[in-house]
Design a protein around this motif. Structure first.
Motif, PDB file in Angstrom:
ATOM      1  N   HIS A 122      34.766  45.416  53.280  1.00  0.00           N
ATOM      2  CA  HIS A 122      36.015  44.997  54.416  1.00  0.00           C
ATOM      3  C   HIS A 122      36.347  43.402  53.931  1.00  0.00           C
ATOM      4  O   HIS A 122      36.714  43.073  54.478  1.00  0.00           O
ATOM      5  CB  HIS A 122      35.918  45.529  55.554  1.00  0.00           C
ATOM      6  N   ARG A 123      35.604  42.616  53.833  1.00  0.00           N
ATOM      7  CA  ARG A 123      35.476  41.889  52.994  1.00  0.00           C
ATOM      8  C   ARG A 123      36.489  40.883  51.861  1.00  0.00           C
ATOM      9  O   ARG A 123      36.249  41.583  50.969  1.00  0.00           O
ATOM     10  CB  ARG A 123      34.191  40.624  52.666  1.00  0.00           C
ATOM     11  N   LYS A 124      37.698  40.292  52.443  1.00  0.00           N
ATOM     12  CA  LYS A 124      38.191  39.697  51.049  1.00  0.00           C
ATOM     13  C   LYS A 124      37.832  38.750  50.538  1.00  0.00           C
ATOM     14  O   LYS A 124      37.122  38.042  50.818  1.00  0.00           O
ATOM     15  CB  LYS A 124      39.832  38.876  51.456  1.00  0.00           C
ATOM     16  N   LEU A 125      37.917  39.010  48.882  1.00  0.00           N
ATOM     17  CA  LEU A 125      37.223  37.977  48.055  1.00  0.00           C
ATOM     18  C   LEU A 125      37.475  37.289  47.726  1.00  0.00           C
ATOM     19  O   LEU A 125      38.864  36.903  47.667  1.00  0.00           O
ATOM     20  CB  LEU A 125      36.759  38.824  46.907  1.00  0.00           C
ATOM     21  N   LYS A 126      37.298  36.068  47.492  1.00  0.00           N
ATOM     22  CA  LYS A 126      37.350  33.671  47.893  1.00  0.00           C
ATOM     23  C   LYS A 126      37.018  33.318  46.672  1.00  0.00           C
ATOM     24  O   LYS A 126      35.934  33.796  46.036  1.00  0.00           O
ATOM     25  CB  LYS A 126      37.018  33.651  49.299  1.00  0.00           C
ATOM     26  N   THR A 127      38.034  32.783  46.249  1.00  0.00           N
ATOM     27  CA  THR A 127      37.917  31.558  44.924  1.00  0.00           C
ATOM     28  C   THR A 127      36.157  30.337  45.305  1.00  0.00           C
ATOM     29  O   THR A 127      36.646  30.245  46.965  1.00  0.00           O
ATOM     30  CB  THR A 127      38.791  31.146  44.431  1.00  0.00           C
ATOM     31  N   PRO A 128      36.123  29.634  44.553  1.00  0.00           N
ATOM     32  CA  PRO A 128      35.140  29.229  45.036  1.00  0.00           C
ATOM     33  C   PRO A 128      35.658  26.856  45.952  1.00  0.00           C
ATOM     34  O   PRO A 128      35.179  27.139  47.171  1.00  0.00           O
ATOM     35  CB  PRO A 128      34.663  27.747  44.006  1.00  0.00           C
ATOM     36  N   GLN A 129      37.208  27.243  46.475  1.00  0.00           N
ATOM     37  CA  GLN A 129      37.744  26.581  47.347  1.00  0.00           C
ATOM     38  C   GLN A 129      38.378  28.174  48.434  1.00  0.00           C
ATOM     39  O   GLN A 129      38.891  26.515  49.092  1.00  0.00           O
ATOM     40  CB  GLN A 129      39.015  25.978  46.576  1.00  0.00           C
ATOM     41  N   GLY A 130      38.736  28.536  48.547  1.00  0.00           N
ATOM     42  CA  GLY A 130      38.473  29.192  49.815  1.00  0.00           C
ATOM     43  C   GLY A 130      39.878  29.868  49.516  1.00  0.00           C
ATOM     44  O   GLY A 130      39.706  30.514  50.601  1.00  0.00           O
ATOM     45  N   LYS A 131      39.998  29.657  48.907  1.00  0.00           N
ATOM     46  CA  LYS A 131      41.350  30.592  48.443  1.00  0.00           C
ATOM     47  C   LYS A 131      41.428  32.247  48.518  1.00  0.00           C
ATOM     48  O   LYS A 131      40.290  32.809  47.295  1.00  0.00           O
ATOM     49  CB  LYS A 131      42.264  30.610  47.262  1.00  0.00           C
ATOM     50  N   VAL A 132      41.991  33.403  48.730  1.00  0.00           N
ATOM     51  CA  VAL A 132      42.033  34.783  48.563  1.00  0.00           C
ATOM     52  C   VAL A 132      42.190  34.385  47.299  1.00  0.00           C
ATOM     53  O   VAL A 132      43.442  34.075  46.695  1.00  0.00           O
ATOM     54  CB  VAL A 132      43.016  36.052  49.548  1.00  0.00           C
ATOM     55  N   PHE A 133      41.003  36.005  46.648  1.00  0.00           N
ATOM     56  CA  PHE A 133      41.115  36.117  45.263  1.00  0.00           C
ATOM     57  C   PHE A 133      41.987  37.156  45.006  1.00  0.00           C
ATOM     58  O   PHE A 133      42.008  38.377  45.421  1.00  0.00           O
ATOM     59  CB  PHE A 133      40.232  36.513  44.572  1.00  0.00           C
ATOM     60  N   THR A 134      43.242  36.904  44.574  1.00  0.00           N
ATOM     61  CA  THR A 134      44.568  37.730  44.082  1.00  0.00           C
ATOM     62  C   THR A 134      44.820  37.192  42.523  1.00  0.00           C
ATOM     63  O   THR A 134      45.109  36.295  41.389  1.00  0.00           O
ATOM     64  CB  THR A 134      45.686  37.165  45.150  1.00  0.00           C
ATOM     65  N   VAL A 135      44.588  38.514  41.807  1.00  0.00           N
ATOM     66  CA  VAL A 135      45.291  38.345  39.918  1.00  0.00           C
ATOM     67  C   VAL A 135      46.705  39.501  39.700  1.00  0.00           C
ATOM     68  O   VAL A 135      46.979  39.868  41.095  1.00  0.00           O
ATOM     69  CB  VAL A 135      44.125  38.730  39.419  1.00  0.00           C
ATOM     70  N   PRO A 136      47.399  38.833  38.558  1.00  0.00           N
ATOM     71  CA  PRO A 136      48.340  39.267  38.728  1.00  0.00           C
ATOM     72  C   PRO A 136      48.916  40.751  38.893  1.00  0.00           C
ATOM     73  O   PRO A 136      49.832  41.108  38.113  1.00  0.00           O
ATOM     74  CB  PRO A 136      49.238  38.100  37.697  1.00  0.00           C
ATOM     75  N   SER A 137      47.878  40.945  37.887  1.00  0.00           N
ATOM     76  CA  SER A 137      47.813  43.541  37.489  1.00  0.00           C
ATOM     77  C   SER A 137      46.725  43.622  37.900  1.00  0.00           C
ATOM     78  O   SER A 137      45.999  43.335  37.974  1.00  0.00           O
ATOM     79  CB  SER A 137      48.021  42.865  35.828  1.00  0.00           C
ATOM     80  N   GLU A 138      47.447  44.889  38.281  1.00  0.00           N
ATOM     81  CA  GLU A 138      46.539  45.820  38.626  1.00  0.00           C
ATOM     82  C   GLU A 138      44.884  46.201  37.072  1.00  0.00           C
ATOM     83  O   GLU A 138      43.457  45.696  37.890  1.00  0.00           O
ATOM     84  CB  GLU A 138      46.474  46.844  39.082  1.00  0.00           C
ATOM     85  N   PRO A 139      45.479  46.056  35.994  1.00  0.00           N
ATOM     86  CA  PRO A 139      43.713  46.226  35.044  1.00  0.00           C
ATOM     87  C   PRO A 139      43.041  45.152  35.163  1.00  0.00           C
ATOM     88  O   PRO A 139      42.045  45.061  35.462  1.00  0.00           O
ATOM     89  CB  PRO A 139      44.917  46.427  33.879  1.00  0.00           C
ATOM     90  N   LEU A 140      44.319  43.732  35.527  1.00  0.00           N
ATOM     91  CA  LEU A 140      42.624  43.056  35.144  1.00  0.00           C
ATOM     92  C   LEU A 140      42.058  43.115  36.902  1.00  0.00           C
ATOM     93  O   LEU A 140      40.970  42.793  36.643  1.00  0.00           O
ATOM     94  CB  LEU A 140      43.456  41.092  35.690  1.00  0.00           C
ATOM     95  N   ALA A 141      42.447  43.123  38.330  1.00  0.00           N
ATOM     96  CA  ALA A 141      41.650  43.795  39.361  1.00  0.00           C
ATOM     97  C   ALA A 141      40.855  44.358  38.558  1.00  0.00           C
ATOM     98  O   ALA A 141      39.778  44.237  39.465  1.00  0.00           O
ATOM     99  CB  ALA A 141      42.723  43.753  40.257  1.00  0.00           C
ATOM    100  N   LEU A 142      41.619  45.908  39.003  1.00  0.00           N
ATOM    101  CA  LEU A 142      40.125  46.554  37.934  1.00  0.00           C
ATOM    102  C   LEU A 142      38.866  46.613  36.940  1.00  0.00           C
ATOM    103  O   LEU A 142      37.692  46.686  37.692  1.00  0.00           O
ATOM    104  CB  LEU A 142      40.782  48.154  37.215  1.00  0.00           C
ATOM    105  N   ALA A 143      39.002  45.550  36.531  1.00  0.00           N
ATOM    106  CA  ALA A 143      38.482  44.757  35.704  1.00  0.00           C
ATOM    107  C   ALA A 143      37.265  43.270  36.326  1.00  0.00           C
ATOM    108  O   ALA A 143      35.737  44.396  36.444  1.00  0.00           O
ATOM    109  CB  ALA A 143      38.663  44.080  34.255  1.00  0.00           C
TER     110      ALA A 143
END
Length: 281
Positions: free
Chosen positions: A60-81
């Protein structure tokens, strides 16, 4: 909208797990070099749609980047990968196998504060020192191998883009016409910032702008592009032998990184259709 990773198609799973198979601790400048390993702290991986794109959830945790940003990608296929990379980890998280995650972190945090134009210029600069444009004068056997293997892809690039590139045996390399640079500048400008991050990554792996274009235009396979980028080294190995494990490791690692970069670019260009339910009074 929440989508469990368990619904990923077999094709996504096979492709992304293949990218995770080869492991290396070699870090690349301009791209994140996270800790080598970490004990796994999650059980389930899923993706969810947000206002800015698609997020990755570890339990239930949101993945975050090294700088603490919410890890958000622009496309669903990329998110799945990316989610598949995390789902592929076992008792420990081996960050050095997660090339797609690393590329996403680079695009999101942008540690070098690069603009889209700076990414384009950095990629174009490799055209002036392209591996396949530098030719040897001897030995004759290597001269012939370079001609047979490199000329076809160079000819393709010149014909397909209607440009002049050329090759040279001079240490200075060929002189690239300004018109050629402008054509390729327009080509790169058609990509978004995320895709350009992946393109620069591929070029850094292959040390070749032309081979990278061949990959992106689906003229070359990853295996062929890697072989062409290592042509002189492979020639020397055939004549003088090699340390078998080290050679195989280097080739597989380069293939893994190149495949990840190519997949990243294509997935960054994928468009996701968003379906919203209409609210009824």
């Amino acid at each position: 909208m929440m989508q469990s990773l368990r619904t990923i198609t077999a094709r996504h799973m096979a492709l992304c797990r293949g990218l995770c198979a080869v492991q290396t601790s070699v870090s690349q400048k301009r791209f994140y070099a996270p800790p080598t390993e970490r004990k796994k702290f999650y059980t389930n991986v899923s993706i969810c749609q947000s206002e800015g794109g698609f997020e990755i959830n570890l339990d239930h945790r949101k993945l975050k980047t090294p700088q603490g940003k919410v890890f958000t990608v622009p496309s669903e296929p990329l998110a799945l990968a990316v989610a598949t990379e995390w789902d592929s980890q076992r008792d420990t998280i081996k960050f050095f196998t997660m090339h797609l995650t690393t590329l996403c972190n680079t695009a999101l945090d942008n540690p070098a504060d690069k603009t889209k134009e700076q990414l384009i210029k950095a990629s174009l600069k490799f055209l002036e020192t392209d591996t396949i444009c530098y030719r040897v004068e001897e030995p004759p056997a290597l001269v012939e191998v370079q001609k047979q293997e490199w000329d076809p892809i160079l000819t393709w690039a010149e014909d397909w883009y209607n440009v002049e590139i050329g090759s040279s045996t001079s240490i200075m390399g060929p002189v690239i016409p300004q018109e050629t640079k402008e054509v390729f500048h327009r080509r790169l400008a058609s990509y978004n910032f995320w895709a350009l991050t992946g393109i620069e990554f591929i070029i850094n792996q292959l040390k070749s702008f032309v081979l990278t274009m061949g990959l992106l235009d689906r003229v070359l396979t990853v295996e062929k592009a890697v072989l062409l980028s290592r042509l002189e080294e492979e020639f020397q190995i055939q004549h003088w032998g090699n340390v078998e494990f080290a050679h195989d490791y280097d080739v597989q690692e380069l293939q893994s990184r190149t495949a990840a970069g190519t997949l990243f670019v294509h997935l960054c260009c994928s468009k996701s259709s968003v379906k919203r339910k209409l609210l009824q009074n």
